[in-house]
Scaffold this motif. Structure first.
Motif, PDB file in Angstrom:
ATOM      1  N   ALA A  37       0.903  11.564  -2.605  1.00  0.00           N
ATOM      2  CA  ALA A  37       1.702  10.453  -3.400  1.00  0.00           C
ATOM      3  C   ALA A  37       2.770   9.980  -2.379  1.00  0.00           C
ATOM      4  CB  ALA A  37       3.030  11.091  -4.121  1.00  0.00           C
ATOM      5  N   ILE A  38       3.530  10.789  -1.203  1.00  0.00           N
ATOM      6  CA  ILE A  38       4.285  10.360  -0.207  1.00  0.00           C
ATOM      7  C   ILE A  38       3.732   9.148   0.645  1.00  0.00           C
ATOM      8  CG2 ILE A  38       5.758  10.864   1.854  1.00  0.00           C
ATOM      9  CD1 ILE A  38       7.058  11.707  -0.703  1.00  0.00           C
ATOM     10  N   SER A  39       2.400   9.852   1.623  1.00  0.00           N
ATOM     11  CA  SER A  39       1.320   9.109   2.043  1.00  0.00           C
ATOM     12  C   SER A  39       0.742   7.740   1.304  1.00  0.00           C
ATOM     13  CB  SER A  39      -0.017   9.612   2.184  1.00  0.00           C
ATOM     14  OG  SER A  39       0.624  10.170   3.484  1.00  0.00           O
ATOM     15  N   LEU A  40       0.955   7.329   0.218  1.00  0.00           N
ATOM     16  CA  LEU A  40       0.526   6.277  -0.551  1.00  0.00           C
ATOM     17  C   LEU A  40       1.795   5.395  -0.722  1.00  0.00           C
ATOM     18  CD1 LEU A  40      -1.839   4.059  -2.084  1.00  0.00           C
ATOM     19  CD2 LEU A  40      -0.115   6.034  -4.709  1.00  0.00           C
ATOM     20  N   GLN A  41       3.328   6.024  -0.484  1.00  0.00           N
ATOM     21  CA  GLN A  41       3.844   5.070  -0.792  1.00  0.00           C
ATOM     22  C   GLN A  41       3.754   4.114   1.114  1.00  0.00           C
ATOM     23  OE1 GLN A  41       7.521   8.203  -1.952  1.00  0.00           O
ATOM     24  NE2 GLN A  41       7.224   6.008  -3.964  1.00  0.00           N
ATOM     25  N   VAL A  42       4.105   5.064   1.889  1.00  0.00           N
ATOM     26  CA  VAL A  42       4.258   4.320   2.756  1.00  0.00           C
ATOM     27  C   VAL A  42       3.116   4.084   2.962  1.00  0.00           C
ATOM     28  CG1 VAL A  42       4.138   5.676   5.834  1.00  0.00           C
ATOM     29  CG2 VAL A  42       4.860   7.171   4.141  1.00  0.00           C
ATOM     30  N   ARG A  43       1.854   3.984   2.784  1.00  0.00           N
ATOM     31  CA  ARG A  43       1.306   2.404   3.432  1.00  0.00           C
ATOM     32  C   ARG A  43       1.010   1.666   1.939  1.00  0.00           C
ATOM     33  NH1 ARG A  43      -2.595   6.990   2.618  1.00  0.00           N
ATOM     34  NH2 ARG A  43      -3.392   6.353   0.421  1.00  0.00           N
ATOM     35  N   ARG A  44       1.710   1.727   0.819  1.00  0.00           N
ATOM     36  CA  ARG A  44       2.551   0.093   0.083  1.00  0.00           C
ATOM     37  C   ARG A  44       4.324  -0.944   0.805  1.00  0.00           C
ATOM     38  NH1 ARG A  44       3.584   2.390  -5.849  1.00  0.00           N
ATOM     39  NH2 ARG A  44       4.520   0.812  -5.770  1.00  0.00           N
ATOM     40  N   LEU A  45       4.653   0.281   1.047  1.00  0.00           N
ATOM     41  CA  LEU A  45       5.556  -0.237   2.024  1.00  0.00           C
ATOM     42  C   LEU A  45       4.797  -1.121   3.395  1.00  0.00           C
ATOM     43  CD1 LEU A  45       8.398  -0.804   2.145  1.00  0.00           C
ATOM     44  CD2 LEU A  45       8.771   1.806   3.459  1.00  0.00           C
ATOM     45  N   ASP A  47       2.626  -2.010   4.113  1.00  0.00           N
ATOM     46  CA  ASP A  47       1.196  -3.520   3.776  1.00  0.00           C
ATOM     47  C   ASP A  47       2.272  -4.629   2.746  1.00  0.00           C
ATOM     48  OD1 ASP A  47      -1.132  -1.550   4.416  1.00  0.00           O
ATOM     49  OD2 ASP A  47      -1.365  -1.540   1.437  1.00  0.00           O
ATOM     50  N   ARG A  48       3.234  -4.310   2.470  1.00  0.00           N
ATOM     51  CA  ARG A  48       4.344  -4.928   1.438  1.00  0.00           C
ATOM     52  C   ARG A  48       4.757  -5.478   3.236  1.00  0.00           C
ATOM     53  NH1 ARG A  48       7.206  -4.962  -3.086  1.00  0.00           N
ATOM     54  NH2 ARG A  48       5.112  -4.362  -4.160  1.00  0.00           N
ATOM     55  N   LEU A  49       5.564  -5.183   3.879  1.00  0.00           N
ATOM     56  CA  LEU A  49       6.130  -5.438   5.474  1.00  0.00           C
ATOM     57  C   LEU A  49       5.276  -6.292   6.376  1.00  0.00           C
ATOM     58  CD1 LEU A  49       8.575  -3.577   5.830  1.00  0.00           C
ATOM     59  CD2 LEU A  49       8.883  -4.438   5.068  1.00  0.00           C
ATOM     60  N   GLY A  50       4.064  -5.738   5.865  1.00  0.00           N
ATOM     61  CA  GLY A  50       2.940  -6.446   6.860  1.00  0.00           C
ATOM     62  C   GLY A  50       2.605  -5.660   8.534  1.00  0.00           C
ATOM     63  N   VAL A  51       3.590  -4.291   8.789  1.00  0.00           N
ATOM     64  CA  VAL A  51       3.465  -3.848   9.573  1.00  0.00           C
ATOM     65  C   VAL A  51       3.390  -2.240   9.854  1.00  0.00           C
ATOM     66  CG1 VAL A  51       5.043  -5.556  10.988  1.00  0.00           C
ATOM     67  CG2 VAL A  51       6.582  -3.849   9.829  1.00  0.00           C
ATOM     68  N   LYS A  52       3.057  -1.691  11.180  1.00  0.00           N
ATOM     69  CA  LYS A  52       3.007  -0.576  10.953  1.00  0.00           C
ATOM     70  C   LYS A  52       3.904   0.547  11.599  1.00  0.00           C
ATOM     71  CE  LYS A  52      -0.125   2.925  10.797  1.00  0.00           C
ATOM     72  NZ  LYS A  52      -0.787   4.102  10.113  1.00  0.00           N
ATOM     73  N   LEU A  53       5.099   0.826  10.202  1.00  0.00           N
ATOM     74  CA  LEU A  53       5.756   2.038  10.548  1.00  0.00           C
ATOM     75  C   LEU A  53       5.748   3.184  10.871  1.00  0.00           C
ATOM     76  CD1 LEU A  53       7.808   0.779   7.471  1.00  0.00           C
ATOM     77  CD2 LEU A  53       8.059  -0.195   9.183  1.00  0.00           C
ATOM     78  N   LEU A  54       5.286   3.686  10.448  1.00  0.00           N
ATOM     79  CA  LEU A  54       4.834   4.919  11.363  1.00  0.00           C
ATOM     80  C   LEU A  54       3.786   5.574  11.814  1.00  0.00           C
ATOM     81  CD1 LEU A  54       5.846   7.324   7.661  1.00  0.00           C
ATOM     82  CD2 LEU A  54       7.407   6.631   9.736  1.00  0.00           C
ATOM     83  N   ALA A  55       3.944   6.534  13.015  1.00  0.00           N
ATOM     84  CA  ALA A  55       2.708   6.939  14.461  1.00  0.00           C
ATOM     85  C   ALA A  55       2.730   7.965  13.349  1.00  0.00           C
ATOM     86  CB  ALA A  55       2.976   7.035  15.330  1.00  0.00           C
TER      87      ALA A  55
END
Length: 294
Positions: A37-45, A47-55
């Motif tokens: 669920a945490i991984s899914l939330q990160v992907r949604r965020l 996707d919403r921002l259009g940038v990669k936040l985490l490596a």
């Protein structure tokens, strides 16, 4: 990006928690969600921002450049959200928060931060202890502290959340304290101390001998010894008093690695007021540094 798109604060809280813990597993435990669920939330965020936040790799989780830039803004959004809810519901923090910090950091940076927090939450009592990092860790382990700011080597997120990093410099009252053929006279704190260890390691790596000219756990005592001309020491650049001079390569001294301060919470879980103070410290130091904390 369309102005009609709104950010989901639940997703932002998940991102900030990952930035603090550097772990999807610990984030899930803290927020009561599964790792998937945490991984899914990160992907949604993302996707919403259009940038990669985490490596992310099998061994660690880090922030991308975009994630570093977004972190202080994310903290600000959560802080405003929490303040609005507290005001509208009539909820206010109360209780006691026991905070430990190194004396030098507490003297220079914490008074303004803690003063602002106390004005925002007048029903919270703050009990601040200044001590060496090892002693603060012992007190945190024993349950005598809710939060601790500690000095550490810049080795990653294993020991708390990094809140501050700055260059270390050599300091003395006068360059005359250094004699070319004599051991470098150090004004230092008792072992173990990150600054002491950093000074000794740098000198020995250069092949320079040294001696402990004055040892004191007190920052005021060390400053007095420096002003008396007893030797030189290592300090963060922003903590150097105006009446002392900086020494360096031209004086035959080796460069020093940066210092780091990390924020730790009690293992058994800190009270809600302590969590709010931790967020307040992180956000305040983000703004002061003019850069996101790691």
């Amino acid at each position: 990006m369309s102005r009609d798109i709104n950010l989901d604060l639940d997703l932002i809280r998940t991102f900030v928690t990952i930035a603090d813990t550097r772990s999807f597993t610990r984030t899930g435990e803290r927020l009561g969600r599964t790792q998937s669920a945490i991984s899914l939330q990160v992907r949604r965020l993302e996707d919403r921002l259009g940038v990669k936040l985490l490596a992310r790799d099998p061994r660690r989780v880090g922030l991308t450049e975009a994630g570093e830039a977004f972190l202080p803004k994310a903290r600000r959004l959560l802080r405003v959200n929490d303040e609005i809810l507290a005001e509208l519901t009539g909820e206010d923090l109360e209780g006691e928060v026991r905070l430990g910090a190194p004396e030098d950091f507490a003297t220079v940076y914490l008074p303004d931060i803690l003063g602002a927090f106390a004005r925002a939450h007048p029903r919270v009592a703050l009990a601040v202890t200044c001590d060496l990092t090892l002693n603060l860790l012992d007190r945190l382990q024993a349950g005598a502290l809710d939060l601790a700011l500690v000095k550490r080597e810049p080795l990653g997120p294993d020991l708390g959340v990094r809140v501050w990093r700055e260059p270390l410099v050599w300091v003395a009252a006068d360059r005359a304290v250094l004699k070319p053929e004599a051991p470098a006279p150090l004004v230092i704190a008792p072992a173990p101390c990150v600054y002491r260890r950093r000074a000794v390691a740098a000198l020995e790596a250069r092949g320079r001998t040294w001696r402990a000219a004055y040892t004191s756990p007190s920052l005021a005592g060390q400053h007095a010894a420096l002003r008396a001309g007893l030797g030189l020491t290592v300090l963060p650049r922003e903590m150097v008093p105006d009446d002392l001079v900086l020494l360096g390569e031209a004086d035959g001294l080796p460069p020093l690695e940066d210092a780091e301060i990390a924020l730790l919470k009690a293992r058994g879980g800190a009270p809600r007021a302590a969590d709010r103070l931790a967020e307040f410290i992180l956000a305040s130091l983000d703004r002061r540094a003019g850069r996101p904390a790691a």
